[in-house]
Design a protein around this motif. Structure first.
Motif, PDB file in Angstrom:
ATOM      1  N   GLU A  25     -37.332 -32.738   2.961  1.00 42.79           N
ATOM      2  CA  GLU A  25     -36.568 -33.469   3.108  1.00 42.79           C
ATOM      3  C   GLU A  25     -36.116 -33.795   1.503  1.00 42.79           C
ATOM      4  O   GLU A  25     -37.510 -33.454   1.342  1.00 42.79           O
ATOM      5  CB  GLU A  25     -36.905 -34.979   4.123  1.00 42.79           C
ATOM      6  N   ILE A  27     -34.991 -36.667  -1.172  1.00 38.02           N
ATOM      7  CA  ILE A  27     -34.274 -37.576  -0.906  1.00 38.02           C
ATOM      8  C   ILE A  27     -34.133 -38.650  -2.989  1.00 38.02           C
ATOM      9  O   ILE A  27     -34.351 -37.853  -3.810  1.00 38.02           O
ATOM     10  CB  ILE A  27     -35.484 -38.968  -1.012  1.00 38.02           C
ATOM     11  N   THR A  49     -28.770 -43.091   3.011  1.00 38.89           N
ATOM     12  CA  THR A  49     -29.047 -43.556   4.466  1.00 38.89           C
ATOM     13  C   THR A  49     -29.295 -44.945   3.794  1.00 38.89           C
ATOM     14  O   THR A  49     -30.203 -45.364   4.751  1.00 38.89           O
ATOM     15  CB  THR A  49     -30.665 -42.618   3.881  1.00 38.89           C
ATOM     16  N   VAL A  64     -30.385 -38.329   1.289  1.00 42.53           N
ATOM     17  CA  VAL A  64     -31.248 -37.454   1.851  1.00 42.53           C
ATOM     18  C   VAL A  64     -30.714 -36.568   2.030  1.00 42.53           C
ATOM     19  O   VAL A  64     -29.450 -36.380   2.881  1.00 42.53           O
ATOM     20  CB  VAL A  64     -31.691 -38.055   3.170  1.00 42.53           C
ATOM     21  N   GLU A  66     -32.016 -32.553   4.472  1.00 42.55           N
ATOM     22  CA  GLU A  66     -33.416 -32.382   5.648  1.00 42.55           C
ATOM     23  C   GLU A  66     -32.722 -30.762   5.321  1.00 42.55           C
ATOM     24  O   GLU A  66     -31.409 -30.050   5.130  1.00 42.55           O
ATOM     25  CB  GLU A  66     -32.657 -32.340   6.531  1.00 42.55           C
TER      26      GLU A  66
END
Length: 67
Positions: A25, A27, A49, A64, A66
């Protein structure tokens, strides 16, 4: 600003992802009103998010991705 729209940020993001294959992940946070940055993150598969309001009345958005 000759460096805009040259693919530098995309290349850097790809490089970082390849350097750490165990990361699942990523961020990132940017100003909510920074339209070029927001589009960049969305174009690269990030999703918003969280929105944060600073004391200086600046709104930030956390994205974010993934992997």
């Amino acid at each position: 600003m000759d460096w805009f729209r040259q693919g530098i940020a995309s290349a850097l993001l790809d490089f970082v992802i390849k350097q750490e294959p165990s990361v699942r992940e990523i961020i990132a946070t940017t100003g909510s009103r920074n339209a070029p940055a927001v589009r960049f993150y969305e174009r690269h598969g990030f999703y918003a998010t969280e929105r944060i309001q600073t004391r200086e009345e600046i709104e930030l958005t956390t994205f974010v991705k993934e992997i």
